[in-house]
Scaffold this motif. Sequence first.
Motif, PDB file in Angstrom:
ATOM      1  N   UNK A  70       0.814  -1.215   0.000  1.00 33.81           N
ATOM      2  CA  UNK A  70       0.000   0.000   0.000  1.00 33.81           C
ATOM      3  C   UNK A  70       0.846   1.262   0.000  1.00 33.81           C
ATOM      4  N   UNK A  71       2.139   1.142   0.347  1.00 31.12           N
ATOM      5  CA  UNK A  71       2.985   2.317   0.511  1.00 31.12           C
ATOM      6  C   UNK A  71       3.852   2.592  -0.718  1.00 31.12           C
ATOM      7  N   UNK A  72       3.637   1.840  -1.793  1.00 32.65           N
ATOM      8  CA  UNK A  72       4.279   2.091  -3.099  1.00 32.65           C
ATOM      9  C   UNK A  72       5.801   2.129  -3.022  1.00 32.65           C
ATOM     10  N   UNK A  73       6.357   1.309  -2.163  1.00 35.48           N
ATOM     11  CA  UNK A  73       7.816   1.258  -2.051  1.00 35.48           C
ATOM     12  C   UNK A  73       8.348  -0.019  -2.714  1.00 35.48           C
ATOM     13  N   UNK A  74       7.795  -0.341  -3.874  1.00 31.16           N
ATOM     14  CA  UNK A  74       8.181  -1.589  -4.521  1.00 31.16           C
ATOM     15  C   UNK A  74       8.351  -1.423  -6.025  1.00 31.16           C
ATOM     16  N   UNK A  75       9.146  -2.310  -6.583  1.00 37.17           N
ATOM     17  CA  UNK A  75       9.259  -2.516  -8.026  1.00 37.17           C
ATOM     18  C   UNK A  75       8.728  -3.913  -8.318  1.00 37.17           C
ATOM     19  N   UNK A  76       8.398  -4.166  -9.571  1.00 32.98           N
ATOM     20  CA  UNK A  76       7.962  -5.502  -9.954  1.00 32.98           C
ATOM     21  C   UNK A  76       8.900  -6.084 -10.994  1.00 32.98           C
ATOM     22  N   UNK A  77       8.869  -7.399 -11.082  1.00 31.38           N
ATOM     23  CA  UNK A  77       9.612  -8.114 -12.118  1.00 31.38           C
ATOM     24  C   UNK A  77       9.255  -7.572 -13.496  1.00 31.38           C
ATOM     25  N   UNK A  78       7.975  -7.286 -13.728  1.00 31.30           N
ATOM     26  CA  UNK A  78       7.516  -6.777 -15.019  1.00 31.30           C
ATOM     27  C   UNK A  78       8.121  -5.420 -15.353  1.00 31.30           C
ATOM     28  N   UNK A  79       8.181  -4.526 -14.372  1.00 33.15           N
ATOM     29  CA  UNK A  79       8.757  -3.205 -14.612  1.00 33.15           C
ATOM     30  C   UNK A  79      10.214  -3.304 -15.062  1.00 33.15           C
ATOM     31  N   UNK A  80      10.942  -4.208 -14.457  1.00 33.62           N
ATOM     32  CA  UNK A  80      12.365  -4.336 -14.772  1.00 33.62           C
ATOM     33  C   UNK A  80      12.552  -4.948 -16.158  1.00 33.62           C
ATOM     34  N   UNK A  81      11.731  -5.911 -16.524  1.00 29.79           N
ATOM     35  CA  UNK A  81      11.785  -6.450 -17.884  1.00 29.79           C
ATOM     36  C   UNK A  81      11.479  -5.366 -18.910  1.00 29.79           C
ATOM     37  N   UNK A  82      10.487  -4.534 -18.603  1.00 26.77           N
ATOM     38  CA  UNK A  82      10.101  -3.478 -19.526  1.00 26.77           C
ATOM     39  C   UNK A  82      11.223  -2.456 -19.690  1.00 26.77           C
TER      40      UNK A  82
END
Length: 346
Positions: free
Chosen positions: A221-233
Amino acid sequence: MSYTVKSSERLRKSGSEAETKALLYLMNFRPDSDDIYYFVVDFFNDLTGMDNMASRLWDVQSKGAHHVSPKAIGKELVTLFKNYMSPLTFEAYILFIGSVTGSLRKDSSLTTFGIENVKDAAIEQIKLGLHEEGSAKEYIDSTDLTDENINGFLRKVFFVIDDGKKPSEYVKAIIRQHPNIIPEEKILNAIFNEIRDKQASKKNISSVEGIVIETTDEALNYCRHLTNNEIRLMTLQRIINRDPLGQGIPPSFVSIYNTWPPERQREMLEDCQGALCRALFNKNAADGFWYLFENTYQLIVEHPDDSVQSLFTKIQAIPNCIVRCPDFDALSLKYFISVVKDGVQQ
């Protein structure tokens, strides 16, 4: 269950690089890397991996320091120990560190290992360092610092030694099975820096010190994350010099787009973009996507004057190329070819 966030901290430059290396280690170098979807920054620890439902956690403390002694390693383990003693359960407790002194490892050729590869004298120094640092921290209950708890914790710790690997080596691992599309060093470094800066920016969103959560998914909920998808993109975007999911019609696709009735054009374009999005983010066919991209990229380089239709015909002739990427149909594949062609040739 409740968990209170304590000891969050801001990144230093060396720590920032180490944390990005640790992120790419979680994403690419572990047997269970495919299970990790979220990378949560400075919430439970420096970095925490999560599966896609935020029910499984991988705890990481990372330091960019070099030639670290066993006692100093013990001090660095304190946040991992805090989480070991918390109500949460973690899949692994990982200390990612730049390099260590020769007094730590039994087999110095191993860069990933458990306590079984640590010399007996070094173990005693690690315990001493952990006990001293734990006693000095307000967020460690002194009654937790027992031999039984510390010994149980050390049996769970996994040590990862960077040993001077370049940032580009960590980025290569994203597409390591497809050497024909691995870009030059400066682009690999640019990808690493983009991931690092995005990761560092997560610390500036808001303070989370003292926040209490009841379930692990609340951390998202605190938006302090990245995702596997973002890094691939990010990786794909750098290789083809454009955002593959950006709005607009790729110039190479205009001739196909204009054959459609005006009232259907927008719907058709959205369908193509949706198929590309699904293909890029389908972790069950990730290798198939990169294999298709590799072949598409190579064909465009070898036949720069070919039309999208001609390239599509050539790709169809490559055994098992299209079938391994089931999210595309004929039209959306031509859209993807157009995106890559315009990016490569701009």
